[in-house]
Design an enzyme around this catalytic site. Structure first.
Site, PDB file in Angstrom:
ATOM      1  N   HIS A  42       4.776   1.441  -1.502  1.00 47.73           N
ATOM      2  CA  HIS A  42       3.621   0.930  -0.757  1.00 47.73           C
ATOM      3  C   HIS A  42       3.990  -0.390  -0.093  1.00 47.73           C
ATOM      4  O   HIS A  42       4.816  -1.155  -0.601  1.00 47.73           O
ATOM      5  CB  HIS A  42       2.419   0.709  -1.686  1.00 47.73           C
ATOM      6  CG  HIS A  42       1.161   0.389  -0.947  1.00 47.73           C
ATOM      7  ND1 HIS A  42       0.470   1.319  -0.206  1.00 47.73           N
ATOM      8  CD2 HIS A  42       0.477  -0.782  -0.798  1.00 47.73           C
ATOM      9  CE1 HIS A  42      -0.588   0.752   0.348  1.00 47.73           C
ATOM     10  NE2 HIS A  42      -0.606  -0.521   0.001  1.00 47.73           N
ATOM     11  N   CYS A  98       0.366   3.571   4.893  1.00 45.98           N
ATOM     12  CA  CYS A  98       0.686   2.146   4.732  1.00 45.98           C
ATOM     13  C   CYS A  98       1.842   1.695   5.626  1.00 45.98           C
ATOM     14  O   CYS A  98       1.747   0.680   6.325  1.00 45.98           O
ATOM     15  CB  CYS A  98       0.982   1.828   3.262  1.00 45.98           C
ATOM     16  SG  CYS A  98       2.440   2.642   2.576  1.00 45.98           S
ATOM     17  N   HIS A 143      -3.940  -3.711   4.545  1.00 47.73           N
ATOM     18  CA  HIS A 143      -3.117  -2.535   4.272  1.00 47.73           C
ATOM     19  C   HIS A 143      -3.935  -1.258   4.355  1.00 47.73           C
ATOM     20  O   HIS A 143      -5.173  -1.289   4.379  1.00 47.73           O
ATOM     21  CB  HIS A 143      -2.446  -2.653   2.894  1.00 47.73           C
ATOM     22  CG  HIS A 143      -3.377  -2.511   1.727  1.00 47.73           C
ATOM     23  ND1 HIS A 143      -3.021  -1.936   0.526  1.00 47.73           N
ATOM     24  CD2 HIS A 143      -4.689  -2.859   1.569  1.00 47.73           C
ATOM     25  CE1 HIS A 143      -4.036  -1.953  -0.310  1.00 47.73           C
ATOM     26  NE2 HIS A 143      -5.058  -2.505   0.280  1.00 47.73           N
TER      27      HIS A 143
END
Length: 334
Positions: A295, A247, A307
């Protein structure tokens, strides 16, 4: 009266049925799939923790090397001052020191006394000044050495955390593999097919959404365009392109393309840029999830983000709300 007894009877019946059910009933494929996904998400969280530790380790190592270089220079300065003091001592010895100055004091030649006394005084002043410099240099070197030891301890701690988080991520993936290994070949193939179908559908929807997106300019537009080109690429721990991503690796490279330098860690990225309210988001803003942050995704407008989700998944466009057990905790603009 019967109305009061009926619920109790139903509860008792349910308990009886529960007791009669097999104690070790095999989990369904759906339950195994959910457990595997949970473990993959846990592994991803641990991997981002490892990335944060790695970023800290790199920064601390760089700082430590700088301090060590400074200590080396200070050591050379101290050695030079020691030599200088040795030279002054030799000069003073050659000049005769205090004994000769007393001899000159009682000399019948006042001119010789005055000239020699002036030379001795100059040597004494030089020695005093050099001694002060030597003491100051010694104190600086001692302080720098203490700093080196402190930073070294931090480096060791960061390295230990990095290894522990990396091991935890691999451990979670190993648990997922162990679960899958208990299934029959047919069951594993069925689960793999279901997962692939889900990812293929997400990829098709993401590509359609990407094609419909337009009109975003500036750094944000460049970063979004870069991230959208990676739709369909696989997620891999610690990866920052060009064919696999995690990510923070995706957001780091996307903004690098726009001329903005970011660290390879969602937690580290969450401390940079300008904080913005999640109610006033603009395309290009980075969204951060989890407590602690584990994240990051890039907002593209319309309540959506691009993402790299987790192990076992691919880069995609999804809604930008909370991600299961990971709440949306903040946003930054760059």
């Amino acid at each position: 009266m019967y109305r009061r007894i009926l619920p109790c009877a139903l509860v008792a019946l349910a308990m009886a049925v529960g007791l009669m059910a097999p104690a070790n009933a095999a989990p369904s494929l759906a339950e195994i799939q959910a457990k595997v996904r949970y473990l993959e998400e846990e592994a991803t969280t641990a991997a981002e923790g490892a990335q944060e530790a790695k970023v800290k380790l790199i920064a601390l190592t760089r700082t430590l090397n700088g301090i060590k270089a400074k200590a080396a220079v200070q050591g050379e300065t101290l050695s030079a001052l020691q030599k200088s003091l040795g030279t002054i001592a030799i000069e003073q010895y050659k000049a005769g020191g205090l004994g000769q100055s007393l001899e000159l004091l009682f000399s019948s030649d006042p001119t010789l006394y005055l000239s020699s006394a002036g030379a001795l005084d100059a040597i004494s002043r030089r020695k005093s000044a050099q001694l002060r410099k030597y003491e100051a240099a010694q104190q600086r070197l001692s302080a720098t050495t203490l700093t080196v030891n402190d930073k070294l301890a931090l480096v060791v701690a960061a390295e230990k955390k990095f290894k522990a988080q990396s091991a935890k991520a691999q451990e979670k993936l190993a648990e997922a593999e162990a679960l899958l290994s208990k299934l029959t070949k047919a069951e594993r193939e069925r689960l793999a097919k279901l997962a692939a179908q889900e990812e293929d559908a997400d990829q098709a929807n993401s590509q359609a959404a990407a094609r419909a997106l337009s009109g975003i300019s500036g750094r944000a537009g460049i970063a979004i365009k870069y991230a959208l080109k990676q739709i369909g690429d696989r997620y891999v721990f610690g990866s920052a392109g060009l064919v696999t991503w995690d990510c923070s690796g995706l957001t780091m490279r996307a903004y690098q393309a726009a001329g903005v330098s970011l660290p390879h860690s969602s937690a580290a990225q969450s401390r940079l840029g300008k904080q913005v309210s999640t109610k006033s988001l603009k395309p290009g803003d980075l969204l951060f999830y989890g407590r602690p942050v584990s994240h990051v995704g890039m907002y593209i407008g319309g309540g959506k983000m691009v993402h790299a989700p987790r192990s076992g998944s691919r880069v995609k466009i999804t809604t930008s709300g909370s991600l299961g057990r990971k709440p949306l905790v903040g946003a930054r603009r760059f």
